[in-house]
Design a protein around this motif. Structure first.
Motif, PDB file in Angstrom:
ATOM      1  N   THR A   2      -6.906 -14.401  61.121  1.00  0.00           N
ATOM      2  CA  THR A   2      -5.860 -15.266  60.594  1.00  0.00           C
ATOM      3  C   THR A   2      -4.775 -14.440  59.912  1.00  0.00           C
ATOM      4  O   THR A   2      -4.944 -13.258  59.637  1.00  0.00           O
ATOM      5  N   VAL A   3      -3.666 -15.103  59.617  1.00  0.00           N
ATOM      6  CA  VAL A   3      -2.548 -14.431  58.952  1.00  0.00           C
ATOM      7  C   VAL A   3      -2.978 -13.955  57.567  1.00  0.00           C
ATOM      8  O   VAL A   3      -2.628 -12.855  57.138  1.00  0.00           O
ATOM      9  N   ALA A   4      -3.767 -14.762  56.860  1.00  0.00           N
ATOM     10  CA  ALA A   4      -4.239 -14.370  55.520  1.00  0.00           C
ATOM     11  C   ALA A   4      -5.127 -13.134  55.600  1.00  0.00           C
ATOM     12  O   ALA A   4      -5.015 -12.232  54.757  1.00  0.00           O
ATOM     13  N   ASP A   5      -6.003 -13.080  56.615  1.00  0.00           N
ATOM     14  CA  ASP A   5      -6.860 -11.899  56.788  1.00  0.00           C
ATOM     15  C   ASP A   5      -6.021 -10.664  57.087  1.00  0.00           C
ATOM     16  O   ASP A   5      -6.280  -9.582  56.567  1.00  0.00           O
ATOM     17  N   GLU A   6      -5.009 -10.843  57.935  1.00  0.00           N
ATOM     18  CA  GLU A   6      -4.130  -9.723  58.300  1.00  0.00           C
ATOM     19  C   GLU A   6      -3.360  -9.226  57.081  1.00  0.00           C
ATOM     20  O   GLU A   6      -3.242  -8.013  56.867  1.00  0.00           O
ATOM     21  N   ASN A   7      -2.856 -10.148  56.259  1.00  0.00           N
ATOM     22  CA  ASN A   7      -2.141  -9.758  55.038  1.00  0.00           C
ATOM     23  C   ASN A   7      -3.070  -9.053  54.063  1.00  0.00           C
ATOM     24  O   ASN A   7      -2.668  -8.108  53.392  1.00  0.00           O
ATOM     25  N   GLY A   8      -4.311  -9.508  53.977  1.00  0.00           N
ATOM     26  CA  GLY A   8      -5.293  -8.862  53.106  1.00  0.00           C
ATOM     27  C   GLY A   8      -5.598  -7.443  53.552  1.00  0.00           C
ATOM     28  O   GLY A   8      -5.722  -6.533  52.731  1.00  0.00           O
ATOM     29  N   LYS A   9      -5.738  -7.245  54.858  1.00  0.00           N
ATOM     30  CA  LYS A   9      -5.987  -5.906  55.405  1.00  0.00           C
ATOM     31  C   LYS A   9      -4.815  -4.979  55.115  1.00  0.00           C
ATOM     32  O   LYS A   9      -4.998  -3.816  54.763  1.00  0.00           O
ATOM     33  N   GLN A  10      -3.591  -5.497  55.286  1.00  0.00           N
ATOM     34  CA  GLN A  10      -2.406  -4.685  55.031  1.00  0.00           C
ATOM     35  C   GLN A  10      -2.316  -4.311  53.555  1.00  0.00           C
ATOM     36  O   GLN A  10      -1.966  -3.174  53.222  1.00  0.00           O
TER      37      GLN A  10
END
Length: 153
Positions: A2-10
């Motif tokens: 998800t977008v939230a997971d991607e933002n968290g990884k970044q």
């Protein structure tokens, strides 16, 4: 993902890069030793180069070229496919490669916990300790000025 997971990884990668860029190369290497680093290949051999630094008068004026800074960079790919990039000020190619390796490991589900526990957390603690030591050293030299009112007219 998800977008939230991607933002968290970044955000996790950004925080890791901030710690690694401000840490000593020997300390990063020492912290990486206990981790069974998987096979990796160099996508970009560690190399030195220059970047142009830009500045602005007053923060909002017209940009101008301030000067150049020496940087080292590297890129690696783990056997599992994660790609990591490393940049650091100065001419330390080994440090750039270790930063790239850590970046790739942070992206890996298998190794991110080990890198966080063995490398990033101790380096963050050492940085905080050094910052506190410098703050205490500076505070010890602080002079408090005050104004006394004279009894005259």
């Amino acid at each position: 993902m998800t977008v939230a997971d991607e933002n968290g990884k970044q955000a996790q990668r950004k925080a890791a890069m901030a710690v690694l860029a401000h840490s000593d190369a020997a300390e990063i290497a020492r912290r990486l030793e206990p981790i069974a680093v998987p096979a990796y290949e160099n996508l970009r051999e560690p190399e030195n180069g220059l970047v142009m630094l830009r500045g602005r008068i007053g923060g909002d004026g017209a940009p101008f070229n301030l000067g150049e800074a020496t940087v080292s960079r590297a890129a690696v790919r783990l056997a599992t496919g994660e790609v990591g990039f490393g940049y650091t000020l100065g001419r330390d190619r080994q440090k750039a490669q270790m930063i790239a390796l850590c970046d790739a490991l942070v992206q890996s589900n298998e190794f991110s916990g080990a890198v966080e526990a063995n490398v990033l957390t101790p380096l963050r603690a050492a940085m905080a300790s050094e910052r506190d030591r410098k703050a205490a050293e500076t505070a010890a030299t602080r002079v408090d000025f005050y104004t006394m009112v004279r009894g005259e007219g």
